[in-house]
Enzyme design. Structure first.
Site, PDB file in Angstrom:
ATOM      1  CE1 TYR A 138      -3.356   2.652   0.669  1.00  0.00           C
ATOM      2  CE2 TYR A 138      -2.079   3.221   2.652  1.00  0.00           C
ATOM      3  CZ  TYR A 138      -3.134   3.665   1.811  1.00  0.00           C
ATOM      4  OH  TYR A 138      -3.856   4.516   1.944  1.00  0.00           O
TER       5      TYR A 138
ATOM      6  CG  ASP B  30      -2.397  -4.366   5.314  1.00  0.00           C
ATOM      7  OD1 ASP B  30      -3.518  -4.759   5.275  1.00  0.00           O
ATOM      8  OD2 ASP B  30      -1.901  -3.312   4.970  1.00  0.00           O
TER       9      ASP B  30
ATOM     10  CE  LYS C 251      -8.450   2.061   2.905  1.00  0.00           C
ATOM     11  NZ  LYS C 251      -7.186   1.507   2.847  1.00  0.00           N
TER      12      LYS C 251
HETATM   13  C1  LIG Z   1      -5.903   2.014   3.340  1.00  0.00           C
HETATM   14  C2  LIG Z   1      -4.844   0.861   3.624  1.00  0.00           C
HETATM   15  C3  LIG Z   1      -4.020   1.051   4.570  1.00  0.00           C
HETATM   16  C4  LIG Z   1      -3.996   2.205   5.483  1.00  0.00           C
HETATM   17  O1  LIG Z   1      -5.055   2.498   6.409  1.00  0.00           O
HETATM   18  P1  LIG Z   1      -5.551   4.106   6.608  1.00  0.00           P
HETATM   19  O2  LIG Z   1      -6.642   3.557   7.361  1.00  0.00           O
HETATM   20  O3  LIG Z   1      -5.835   4.826   5.464  1.00  0.00           O
HETATM   21  O4  LIG Z   1      -4.549   4.668   7.303  1.00  0.00           O
HETATM   22  C5  LIG Z   1      -3.101  -0.090   4.917  1.00  0.00           C
HETATM   23  N1  LIG Z   1      -2.986  -0.965   4.305  1.00  0.00           N
HETATM   24  C6  LIG Z   1      -3.882  -1.099   2.998  1.00  0.00           C
HETATM   25  C7  LIG Z   1      -3.834  -2.596   2.272  1.00  0.00           C
HETATM   26  C8  LIG Z   1      -4.741  -0.362   2.882  1.00  0.00           C
HETATM   27  O5  LIG Z   1      -5.753  -0.479   1.915  1.00  0.00           O
END
Ligand SMILES: *Cc1c(COP(=O)(O)O)cnc(C)c1O
Length: 397
Positions: A116, A188, A213
């Site tokens: 990301y 992640d 998300k």
């Molecule tokens: C959006 C996202 C992040 C970061 O998260 P935020 O809530 O925007 O700080 C980290 N990893 C992935 C895969 C993401 O899609």
């Protein structure tokens, strides 16, 4: 089998790990409010808690340290990932930052490339200044990952599928490599959610999510969470959560809790829409390539089927060139042009100029993040409307 008594991570709730995923998504960490019987956990919008006498309190002293709405969210997501501990943060990025601050100056991290964009920026433009070292590898290749691990490596950090090229990393293989090297294995899991992928089953030490998300799923808050099986790691992260203070507010925790209740049905609808659209795009003459793990000719199909219970709602596609990509994005109507993903509404973006703009151009090129790439986050609207939207925008090229 896990014991029957509610785990510590589920304190307050009556749901155990033996209940099914959808039941836990709705009930884990939650029980009717004892003073009123309210079915939904209250939004404890308070900064502090009154004490009966000095040092005599109900376990809550100050809201940076403890908040019951936050605790319910932490217990619920921990239950869904199949572990005891959840530690919530103000954003996914803050959660990732907390994980990295478990390390010391001089320590090295081996990370999958294609992270990301914000994670890459955090590693390179913030944490590097504090003496952490990062080495990026093609995490599809176990030998490349193993070869990159040196005596100072303390952490293996991966995202699978990768964003936006949907390259998969074999989590069991990575778990084995990390275990043999004695380093922490961090995943992640934002793109897949625990409904579709369970990294702890493959040896992960820590799992991190942007709750912004799919977990929240309604594009109305920003948040993050780290999950841990090990109590010692949880203690260190809890200390960082309180000491650094990047905590989520109770309303955002409540919104995420509400979103979680429909996670299974949202993921199923998102995925059935995404499968249909990926097949439509793959057959379209104006589309050069489609990256979606659910396609029958996906390069890592065997791994996708083995490791994931489904293929999620993110698709990336390549058009003839960057100009075609920009025109396509402009003519979509149901798909809205916006960063982010994982909400009930369909979004589209240009990763090179939007989510990954923080990654230097040369690095983007090396990662295969070409200008002609477009990313779709498929929502839960009617599939007919989504397909018609894509068809019209492609016809206009
Ligand atoms: C959006 C996202 C992040 C970061 O998260 P935020 O809530 O925007 O700080 C980290 N990893 C992935 C895969 C993401 O899609």
């Amino acid at each position: 089998m896990p014991d029957r008594k509610p785990s510590k991570g589920e304190k307050g709730g009556t749901v155990t790990r033996e209940h099914g995923f959808a039941t836990r998504a709705i009930h884990a960490g939650q029980k009717p409010d004892p003073s009123t019987g309210a079915v939904m956990p209250p939004i404890y919008q308070t900064s502090t808690y009154v004490q009966e006498a000095v040092g005599r309190h109900k376990g809550y002293e100050y809201a940076r340290t403890h908040n019951p709405t936050r605790a319910a969210l932490e217990a619920c997501v921990a239950s869904l990932e199949g572990v005891e501990h959840g530690i919530a943060f103000a954003s996914g990025t803050a959660a990732i930052h907390a994980i990295l601050t478990l390390l010391q100056a001089g320590d090295e991290v081996v990370a999958g490339e294609n992270l990301y964009g914000g994670t890459h920026r955090l590693f390179e433009q913030v944490l590097r200044r504090f003496g952490l070292k990062f080495r990026y590898v093609d995490a599809r290749d176990g030998r490349e990952v193993a070869a990159a691990i040196g005596p100072a490596t303390r952490m293996l950090y991966v995202e699978t599928p990768s964003n936006p090229l949907m390259r998969l990393t074999d989590l069991s293989e990575m778990g084995g490599i990390a275990r043999r090297a004695g380093c922490l294995f961090v995943v992640d899991n934002t793109f897949m959610t625990p409904y579709l992928q369970q990294p702890f089953e493959h040896g992960a030490d820590l799992v991190v999510h942007s709750t912004t998300k799919f977990l929240n799923g309604h594009s109305d808050m920003v948040g993050g969470i780290v999950l841990a099986r090990d109590a010692e790691l949880e203690g260190r992260l809890r200390f960082l959560q309180n000491s650094v203070g990047a905590v989520p507010g109770p309303l955002d925790c409540w919104l995420a809790l509400r979103g979680l209740k429909t996670l299974p049905i949202r993921m199923e609808r998102t995925e059935s829409n995404a499968r249909r659209l990926a097949a439509f795009l793959a057959a379209h003459p104006k589309v050069e390539a489609v990256h979606y793990p659910g396609l029958p000719d996906f390069a890592q199909r065997e791994l996708a089927v083995r490791q994931m219970k489904g293929f999620g709602g993110v698709i990336s596609l390549e058009l003839a060139d960057g100009e075609a990509g920009r025109r396509f994005l402009k003519s979509l109507e149901v798909f809205q042009l916006a960063e982010s993903l994982g909400g009930v509404e369909s979004l589209c973006s240009h990763p090179g100029e939007m989510t990954h703009a923080a990654v230097p151009a040369a690095e983007r090129e090396r990662m295969g993040l070409m200008d002609r790439l477009v990313r779709l986050s498929v929502g839960i609207e009617d599939a007919d409307d989504l397909e018609a939207d894509l068809e019209r925008a492609l016809a206009a090229l």
